[in-house]
Design an enzyme around this catalytic site. Structure first.
Site, PDB file in Angstrom:
ATOM      1  N   GLY A  54       7.050  -2.977   0.205  1.00 36.05           N
ATOM      2  CA  GLY A  54       6.512  -4.225  -0.313  1.00 36.05           C
ATOM      3  C   GLY A  54       5.377  -3.998  -1.287  1.00 36.05           C
ATOM      4  O   GLY A  54       4.606  -3.044  -1.163  1.00 36.05           O
ATOM      5  N   SER A  55       5.262  -4.876  -2.261  1.00 33.28           N
ATOM      6  CA  SER A  55       4.133  -4.809  -3.197  1.00 33.28           C
ATOM      7  C   SER A  55       2.862  -5.286  -2.502  1.00 33.28           C
ATOM      8  O   SER A  55       2.891  -5.790  -1.388  1.00 33.28           O
ATOM      9  CB  SER A  55       4.432  -5.672  -4.424  1.00 33.28           C
ATOM     10  OG  SER A  55       5.562  -5.184  -5.116  1.00 33.28           O
ATOM     11  N   GLY A  56       1.729  -5.108  -3.186  1.00 33.71           N
ATOM     12  CA  GLY A  56       0.452  -5.502  -2.604  1.00 33.71           C
ATOM     13  C   GLY A  56      -0.377  -4.332  -2.121  1.00 33.71           C
ATOM     14  O   GLY A  56      -1.479  -4.532  -1.604  1.00 33.71           O
ATOM     15  N   HIS A  57       0.174  -3.095  -2.265  1.00 33.99           N
ATOM     16  CA  HIS A  57      -0.541  -1.895  -1.815  1.00 33.99           C
ATOM     17  C   HIS A  57      -0.884  -0.987  -2.990  1.00 33.99           C
ATOM     18  O   HIS A  57      -1.111   0.206  -2.802  1.00 33.99           O
ATOM     19  CB  HIS A  57       0.315  -1.132  -0.808  1.00 33.99           C
ATOM     20  CG  HIS A  57       0.797  -1.964   0.324  1.00 33.99           C
ATOM     21  ND1 HIS A  57      -0.055  -2.592   1.202  1.00 33.99           N
ATOM     22  CD2 HIS A  57       2.051  -2.319   0.698  1.00 33.99           C
ATOM     23  CE1 HIS A  57       0.648  -3.279   2.088  1.00 33.99           C
ATOM     24  NE2 HIS A  57       1.925  -3.139   1.801  1.00 33.99           N
ATOM     25  N   LYS A 105       8.074   4.439   4.861  1.00 32.41           N
ATOM     26  CA  LYS A 105       7.022   4.130   5.828  1.00 32.41           C
ATOM     27  C   LYS A 105       7.658   3.460   7.056  1.00 32.41           C
ATOM     28  O   LYS A 105       8.627   2.706   6.928  1.00 32.41           O
ATOM     29  CB  LYS A 105       5.968   3.206   5.202  1.00 32.41           C
ATOM     30  CG  LYS A 105       5.274   3.831   3.992  1.00 32.41           C
ATOM     31  CD  LYS A 105       4.097   2.991   3.507  1.00 32.41           C
ATOM     32  CE  LYS A 105       4.463   1.585   3.107  1.00 32.41           C
ATOM     33  NZ  LYS A 105       5.447   1.528   1.987  1.00 32.41           N
ATOM     34  N   ASP A 110      11.699  -1.620   6.024  1.00 29.05           N
ATOM     35  CA  ASP A 110      11.800  -0.457   5.145  1.00 29.05           C
ATOM     36  C   ASP A 110      12.794   0.561   5.701  1.00 29.05           C
ATOM     37  O   ASP A 110      13.649   1.080   4.980  1.00 29.05           O
ATOM     38  CB  ASP A 110      10.431   0.217   4.985  1.00 29.05           C
ATOM     39  CG  ASP A 110       9.494  -0.560   4.072  1.00 29.05           C
ATOM     40  OD1 ASP A 110       9.969  -1.455   3.344  1.00 29.05           O
ATOM     41  OD2 ASP A 110       8.285  -0.275   4.083  1.00 29.05           O
ATOM     42  N   HIS A 219      -0.709  -4.402   6.333  1.00 25.54           N
ATOM     43  CA  HIS A 219      -0.293  -5.770   6.045  1.00 25.54           C
ATOM     44  C   HIS A 219      -1.163  -6.783   6.797  1.00 25.54           C
ATOM     45  O   HIS A 219      -0.849  -7.969   6.801  1.00 25.54           O
ATOM     46  CB  HIS A 219       1.164  -5.992   6.457  1.00 25.54           C
ATOM     47  CG  HIS A 219       2.106  -5.014   5.850  1.00 25.54           C
ATOM     48  ND1 HIS A 219       2.577  -3.909   6.521  1.00 25.54           N
ATOM     49  CD2 HIS A 219       2.653  -4.958   4.609  1.00 25.54           C
ATOM     50  CE1 HIS A 219       3.388  -3.219   5.735  1.00 25.54           C
ATOM     51  NE2 HIS A 219       3.440  -3.823   4.563  1.00 25.54           N
TER      52      HIS A 219
END
Length: 333
Positions: A54-57, A105, A110, A219
Site C-alpha cells: 500500500g502507498s503512504g509509506h 511484508k 500483501d 498502518h
C-alpha cells in the site's frame, strides 16, 4: 484534514507522476496498473528484485527503484495491497530467464496477492520466488496480519538483495540471502500521533496528549501497549531492550542500526534518538558498524520513530556498502 492534495481518489496517481518527473533518469511509471520500474529494465541476465504494498509509506517502495536495489515497485492505494495483476505486470516488465524475487511484508493482503501473482507467473514459465519479512517484535499476532508484521527491516532487505542481484548472484543465492537477512533483523516502532488516510479524512486512532503507542504498526495498528509519554532516555531504553532481547543480540555482535522517522518526526529528535540508541547498544557491548537515519518507511504524517537492528557479517557489510542509486538511497555511484 489539511493536506496538499486535489482529490483523495487520485492522490497516489498524481504522486507517482511527480516521482516520474523528478527521477526520469532512474525510473518510469505506469498508470494502469500502477507501477514504478527501473528505466533500463529488464536488465539482461540479472535477477529482478520486486517489492510493493500500500502507498503512504514513502519513500518505500517506489523511492528504492534503481540500480543496486529494486527493479520494480508495485504500489497499491493508500494502506491497501496491490492486486495480483499489478504484480504480474511488474514481473512482465522486469523478469527474464534469471527469474525474480518478490519481497513481501507480512500483511495478509500483501502475502495473498503477491503469492497469487507468483503462482500465475509459473504458468508463463517464469522462475519467481517470494520471501515474507516479519521483523516487528511488538506483536506475535494482530488484527491486521498473521504473525509478526513486516516493518523497517524491509528497507534493509531490499538494499541487500538488490546488491546481491546487481553483482550477478543467481536466484537461488538471492533467495537464500533474503532468508538469512530475515532471520537476523528485528524492529520496533512507537507513535506519538496518528496518521490521517486521505480518503478517510480523520486520524486513524485516538491518542491522548500525554500518551504514546509502543509497538505501533506502520498502518496505525495497535502496538504492544499504550503508555504515558516519557523522556527520550527512558523511551529508547524500552525500545532497545525490546529489539535487542528478541533475537537476542549479544555482546560482540556487529550490527546495522536503522533509526527511522515515521513521517513527521523532525531530524532534531531523530538524531537525538539515534545517539541514545547507539550509547545503549555500546553499553551492551553491541558494535554498531553501519547506520541509516532518516524517514525511509513512514506512515503518512505520523509522529514517531522505529528502530531496526540487523546482525552483520562480512558479506552483509559488503552488500550494504555496494553502490546504490535510487531516488531515496544512493551512494557509491
Amino acid at each position: 484534514m489539511k493536506k496538499i492534495i486535489n482529490d483523495p481518489a487520485t492522490v497516489v496517481a498524481e504522486s507517482l507522476r511527480g516521482l516520474a518527473v523528478a527521477h526520469a533518469d532512474l525510473l518510469r511509471v505506469r498508470d494502469d496498473p500502477a507501477l514504478v520500474v527501473r528505466a533500463d529494465a529488464p536488465v539482461p541476465g540479472k535477477v529482478a528484485v520486486i517489492s510493493g504494498g500500500g502507498s503512504g509509506h514513502e519513500p518505500l517502495h517506489g523511492g528504492f527503484v534503481g540500480p543496486g536495489m529494486l527493479d520494480a515497485a508495485v504500489p497499491g492505494a493508500v494502506f491497501t495491497s496491490p492486486t495480483p495483476d499489478a504484480v504480474q505486470a511488474a514481473l512482465a516488465e522486469t523478469t527474464g530467464p534469471a527469474g525474480a524475487l518478490l519481497i513481501v511484508k507480512n500483511y495478509t493482503g500483501d502475502v495473498l496477492n503477491f503469492e497469487t501473482a507468483a503462482e500465475l507467473a509459473a504458468v508463463d514459465d517464469l522462475d519467481v520466488r517470494s520471501v515474507v519479512i516479519d521483523d516487528d517484535v511488538a506483536v506475535k499476532d494482530s488484527t491486521f496480519t498473521a504473525g509478526r508484521r513486516g516493518v523497517g527491516g524491509t528497507v534493509l532487505l531490499e538494499k541487500l538483495t538488490g546488491a546481491a542481484a546487481a553483482r550477478g548472484d543467481t536466484l537461488d543465492a538471492v533467495e537464500a540471502l533474503a532468508r538469512k537477512v530475515i532471520g537476523q533483523v528485528r524492529s520496533i516502532g512507537v507513535a506519538l500521533t496518528a496518521p490521517t488516510v486521505p480518503h478517510v479524512g480523520q486520524p486513524s486512532f485516538d491518542l491522548g496528549p500525554d500518551e504514546i503507542e509502543f509497538g505501533i504498526g506502520i498502518h496505525g495498528e495497535p502496538g504492544r501497549e499504550r503508555i504515558p509519554a516519557e523522556p527520550a532516555d527512558a523511551l529508547l531504553a524500552r525500545m532497545v531492550e525490546a529489539v535487542a532481547s528478541d533475537l537476542p543480540f549479544a555482546a560482540g555482535d556487529r550490527v546495522l542500526l536503522f533509526t527511522n522517522s515515521m513521517g513527521a518526526t523532525p531530524q532534531l529528535e531523530l538524531y537525538l534518538a539515534h545517539g541514545i540508541a547507539e550509547r545503549l547498544l555500546a553499553e551492551r557491548g553491541i558494535v554498531v558498524e553501519r547506520r541509516l537515519v532518516g524517514p525511509y518507511i513512514t506512515s503518512l504524517e505520523m509522529q514517531g520513530i522505529s528502530l531496526t537492528l540487523l546482525k552483520l557479517d562480512d558479506e552483509l557489510t559488503q552488500l550494504w556498502d555496494a553502490p546504490v542509486r535510487t531516488p531515496a538511497l544512493r551512494w557509491g555511484i
